[in-house]
Design a protein around this motif. Structure first.
Motif, PDB file in Angstrom:
ATOM      1  N   PHE A 173       5.606   4.561  -4.689  1.00  0.00           N
ATOM      2  CA  PHE A 173       4.428   3.729  -4.976  1.00  0.00           C
ATOM      3  C   PHE A 173       4.280   2.637  -3.928  1.00  0.00           C
ATOM      4  N   LEU A 174       5.408   2.056  -3.530  1.00  0.00           N
ATOM      5  CA  LEU A 174       5.360   1.028  -2.492  1.00  0.00           C
ATOM      6  C   LEU A 174       4.889   1.620  -1.164  1.00  0.00           C
ATOM      7  N   GLN A 175       5.330   2.828  -0.864  1.00  0.00           N
ATOM      8  CA  GLN A 175       4.924   3.476   0.386  1.00  0.00           C
ATOM      9  C   GLN A 175       3.422   3.774   0.383  1.00  0.00           C
ATOM     10  N   GLU A 176       2.906   4.253  -0.742  1.00  0.00           N
ATOM     11  CA  GLU A 176       1.476   4.560  -0.819  1.00  0.00           C
ATOM     12  C   GLU A 176       0.646   3.287  -0.682  1.00  0.00           C
ATOM     13  N   LEU A 177       1.101   2.218  -1.290  1.00  0.00           N
ATOM     14  CA  LEU A 177       0.390   0.945  -1.154  1.00  0.00           C
ATOM     15  C   LEU A 177       0.449   0.429   0.277  1.00  0.00           C
ATOM     16  N   ASP A 178       1.573   0.637   0.931  1.00  0.00           N
ATOM     17  CA  ASP A 178       1.726   0.212   2.321  1.00  0.00           C
ATOM     18  C   ASP A 178       0.713   0.932   3.212  1.00  0.00           C
ATOM     19  N   GLU A 179       0.436   2.185   2.891  1.00  0.00           N
ATOM     20  CA  GLU A 179      -0.538   2.961   3.664  1.00  0.00           C
ATOM     21  C   GLU A 179      -1.974   2.555   3.328  1.00  0.00           C
ATOM     22  N   LEU A 180      -2.216   2.204   2.066  1.00  0.00           N
ATOM     23  CA  LEU A 180      -3.567   1.794   1.670  1.00  0.00           C
ATOM     24  C   LEU A 180      -3.933   0.417   2.204  1.00  0.00           C
ATOM     25  N   LEU A 181      -2.919  -0.444   2.365  1.00  0.00           N
ATOM     26  CA  LEU A 181      -3.157  -1.816   2.816  1.00  0.00           C
ATOM     27  C   LEU A 181      -2.294  -2.099   4.041  1.00  0.00           C
ATOM     28  N   PRO A 182      -2.629  -1.513   5.174  1.00  0.00           N
ATOM     29  CA  PRO A 182      -1.795  -1.663   6.369  1.00  0.00           C
ATOM     30  C   PRO A 182      -1.815  -3.102   6.900  1.00  0.00           C
ATOM     31  N   GLY A 183      -0.746  -3.463   7.602  1.00  0.00           N
ATOM     32  CA  GLY A 183      -0.669  -4.800   8.186  1.00  0.00           C
ATOM     33  C   GLY A 183       0.758  -5.158   8.513  1.00  0.00           C
ATOM     34  N   ASN A 184       0.946  -6.315   9.155  1.00  0.00           N
ATOM     35  CA  ASN A 184       2.269  -6.753   9.569  1.00  0.00           C
ATOM     36  C   ASN A 184       2.929  -7.691   8.567  1.00  0.00           C
ATOM     37  N   GLU A 185       2.158  -8.245   7.664  1.00  0.00           N
ATOM     38  CA  GLU A 185       2.721  -9.163   6.674  1.00  0.00           C
ATOM     39  C   GLU A 185       3.481  -8.381   5.612  1.00  0.00           C
ATOM     40  N   PRO A 186       4.343  -9.051   4.849  1.00  0.00           N
ATOM     41  CA  PRO A 186       5.008  -8.364   3.735  1.00  0.00           C
ATOM     42  C   PRO A 186       3.976  -7.732   2.801  1.00  0.00           C
ATOM     43  N   LEU A 187       4.342  -6.621   2.200  1.00  0.00           N
ATOM     44  CA  LEU A 187       3.393  -5.897   1.353  1.00  0.00           C
ATOM     45  C   LEU A 187       2.884  -6.769   0.213  1.00  0.00           C
ATOM     46  N   MET A 357      -4.669  -1.208  -7.877  1.00  0.00           N
ATOM     47  CA  MET A 357      -4.059  -1.810  -9.054  1.00  0.00           C
ATOM     48  C   MET A 357      -3.371  -0.772  -9.935  1.00  0.00           C
ATOM     49  N   GLY A 358      -3.843   0.451  -9.893  1.00  0.00           N
ATOM     50  CA  GLY A 358      -3.167   1.515 -10.625  1.00  0.00           C
ATOM     51  C   GLY A 358      -1.762   1.737 -10.104  1.00  0.00           C
ATOM     52  N   LEU A 359      -1.599   1.653  -8.786  1.00  0.00           N
ATOM     53  CA  LEU A 359      -0.268   1.793  -8.184  1.00  0.00           C
ATOM     54  C   LEU A 359       0.598   0.573  -8.486  1.00  0.00           C
ATOM     55  N   VAL A 360      -0.004  -0.610  -8.443  1.00  0.00           N
ATOM     56  CA  VAL A 360       0.748  -1.823  -8.761  1.00  0.00           C
ATOM     57  C   VAL A 360       1.257  -1.768 -10.199  1.00  0.00           C
ATOM     58  N   ASP A 361       0.441  -1.255 -11.103  1.00  0.00           N
ATOM     59  CA  ASP A 361       0.846  -1.157 -12.508  1.00  0.00           C
ATOM     60  C   ASP A 361       2.076  -0.264 -12.688  1.00  0.00           C
ATOM     61  N   LYS A 362       2.209   0.741 -11.848  1.00  0.00           N
ATOM     62  CA  LYS A 362       3.349   1.652 -11.963  1.00  0.00           C
ATOM     63  C   LYS A 362       4.664   0.985 -11.559  1.00  0.00           C
ATOM     64  N   PHE A 388      10.960 -10.072  -7.626  1.00  0.00           N
ATOM     65  CA  PHE A 388       9.656  -9.863  -8.249  1.00  0.00           C
ATOM     66  C   PHE A 388       8.575  -9.705  -7.186  1.00  0.00           C
ATOM     67  N   GLU A 389       8.672 -10.474  -6.126  1.00  0.00           N
ATOM     68  CA  GLU A 389       7.706 -10.340  -5.023  1.00  0.00           C
ATOM     69  C   GLU A 389       7.848  -8.978  -4.344  1.00  0.00           C
ATOM     70  N   LYS A 390       9.080  -8.559  -4.121  1.00  0.00           N
ATOM     71  CA  LYS A 390       9.318  -7.328  -3.372  1.00  0.00           C
ATOM     72  C   LYS A 390       8.947  -6.079  -4.152  1.00  0.00           C
ATOM     73  N   TYR A 391       9.339  -6.019  -5.429  1.00  0.00           N
ATOM     74  CA  TYR A 391       9.194  -4.766  -6.181  1.00  0.00           C
ATOM     75  C   TYR A 391       8.013  -4.737  -7.144  1.00  0.00           C
ATOM     76  N   THR A 392       7.500  -5.892  -7.549  1.00  0.00           N
ATOM     77  CA  THR A 392       6.305  -5.886  -8.384  1.00  0.00           C
ATOM     78  C   THR A 392       5.108  -6.477  -7.648  1.00  0.00           C
ATOM     79  N   LEU A 393       5.348  -6.925  -6.399  1.00  0.00           N
ATOM     80  CA  LEU A 393       4.302  -7.392  -5.486  1.00  0.00           C
ATOM     81  C   LEU A 393       3.543  -8.597  -6.019  1.00  0.00           C
TER      82      LEU A 393
END
Length: 456
Positions: A173-187, A357-362, A388-393
């Protein structure tokens, strides 16, 4: 999830007419409960060993819950029984250790449980025994007689054994979000920047919430007959460790508070409207009051101890109720057509937001694991918000708030997601239509079922 409201009619409420009705409703509820008690001729104290009716045990259970509330101001989440009972409890000198002993004595006086046939009387007996066991466990904890342990808390207070999670299971889920919201900052920072685009402006909150709650109520009333004159007052607060709270007042009336201290995104309008109102906490409490307190005179339902198995049903059903009221794409569609325009947001971007948000909910179960490791002493306090920041964003502010929540409420966190799964399993078992699911859901909300009796 904060100190129980005692002088209700003194609070500054935005919706004053609704609030005045709530105070009147509470008085009517006390009158009805007093009549039920008088009709059944219930005793008010433990008479000693020997035969004792469940009605008498129930009355003493209420007294113990109220007395334990003297030592934990978060414990009594709602009470709408006779004011005299509360006043008597407030004068009690009993310590948590004393209350634990009396709770065990009450359990010993209950008859043995019979066949788990799903009868209301059987469910009631199981409810009293299980709720009393949780009361004893919490009293012993307040007395310093037990060490904190996440699994132990879940088992003793919430009548369940939630699964443990491995952080690596959330990597897809984190990987898919990383692809949906690309950038250099923390996810987590990218997710928060994305979410900020969907915050409801403060001057639009009332209008958006009014529309969301009205739709939640409309959809609930299609399937569940609500008590006559049910209603609630809505208030905005800040500096709380929760995003929303329902303070049930009795008489089918609630005070619903929304925490506007942190930004509120557009998806939270329906979530909070359903969770706190329809078909969530407000509906649950109103149905229990009507079917069990008023119709049957079961006084144990005039009080709601927060740290108890009932909370898993309450929170789980409130979260599941969102999906029940807005199945499939219906939530996103209503937000696009109604809420986005009211909030001044672009509805064309709603589907993209829903996907993120569906991915974040997972990732929500990662929060349970963080809480477990923290409570069990496997991670240091300063690591909690970071995880909490790292795994629940979560944002840094939200992550700190979540740590505060775990500090205050411990294993209570399981009631939201694990509770939702248990309720979903119960409601959807052998049901094939929306009508059947709503019927099963209403049955749950108006019965004494707890986690360990969901299979009855």
């Amino acid at each position: 999830m904060k100190q129980v409201v005692k002088a209700v009619c003194l609070l500054p409420i935005l919706a004053a007419p609704l609030f005045l009705v709530a105070c009147e409703g509470k008085a009517r509820s006390e009158d009805k409960l007093r009549e039920a008690v008088e009709v059944k001729g219930q005793k008010t104290a433990i008479a000693g060993k020997g035969d004792m009716s469940m009605d008498t045990v129930a009355r003493d259970y209420v007294a113990l819950v109220l007395e334990l509330g003297n030592h934990d101001k978060s414990y009594v989440d709602a009470y709408y029984g006779p004011a005299q009972w509360r006043e008597q409890a407030e004068q009690s000198p009993a310590s948590p250790a004393d209350i634990a002993k009396r709770g065990n004595a009450l359990i010993a006086l209950l008859p043995e449980e019979g066949v788990a046939d799903g009868s209301l009387d059987g469910l009631r007996l199981h409810y009293l025994r299980t709720q009393l066991a949780a009361l004893v466990a919490h009293a012993r904890s307040l007395a310093g007689e037990s060490e904190r342990n996440f699994a132990k808390e879940a088992r003793e207070l919430y009548d369940t054994e939630p699964p443990r999670q491995n952080f690596t299971s959330f990597d897809p889920f984190l990987q898919e979000l990383d692809e949906l919201l690309p950038g250099n900052e923390p996810l987590s920072a990218r997710v928060q920047a994305f979410r900020q685009q969907y915050e409801i402006p403060v001057d639009k909150l009332q209008e958006v919430f009014d529309a969301a709650i009205a739709e939640c109520r409309k959809r609930t009333k299609q399937y569940i007959p609500l008590p006559q004159d049910e209603n609630f007052a809505l208030e905005y607060v800040s500096d709380k460790p929760w995003s929303g709270y329902n303070w049930y007042q009795g008489g089918a009336h609630s005070l619903i508070q929304v925490n506007s201290g942190l930004p509120i995104t557009i998806d939270r309008a329906i979530d909070l409207g359903c969770h706190e109102g329809y078909p969530g906490h407000h509906t649950y409490n109103a149905l229990l009051e009507q079917t069990l307190v008023e119709d049957r005179g079961w006084v144990e339902y005039s009080v709601y101890p927060l740290f108890s198995p009932q909370s898993l049903i309450a929170e789980g059903s409130a979260n599941y109720g969102i999906d029940l009221a807005f199945p499939g794409e219906e939530k996103n569609r209503f937000e696009m057509e109604v809420l986005y325009p009211l909030a001044g947001l672009d509805p064309q971007s709603a589907q993209n937001y829903e996907r993120v948000m569906g991915l974040v909910d997972k990732l929500s179960f990662a929060g349970n694991e963080i809480a477990r490791q923290y409570i069990d002493g496997e991670i240091a306090p300063e690591q909690v918000a970071v995880l909490f920041e790292k795994y629940t964003l979560m944002s840094p502010a939200k992550a700190k708030q979540r740590k505060d929540f775990v500090d205050a409420y411990g294993a209570y966190v399981i009631n939201y997601n694990w509770g939702k799964k248990l309720v979903a399993d119960y409601v959807e078992r052998d049901t094939n239509s929306a009508q059947e699911r709503w019927q099963r859901f209403a049955k749950l909300l108006s019965s004494p079922r707890l986690p360990s009796s969901l299979d009855w």
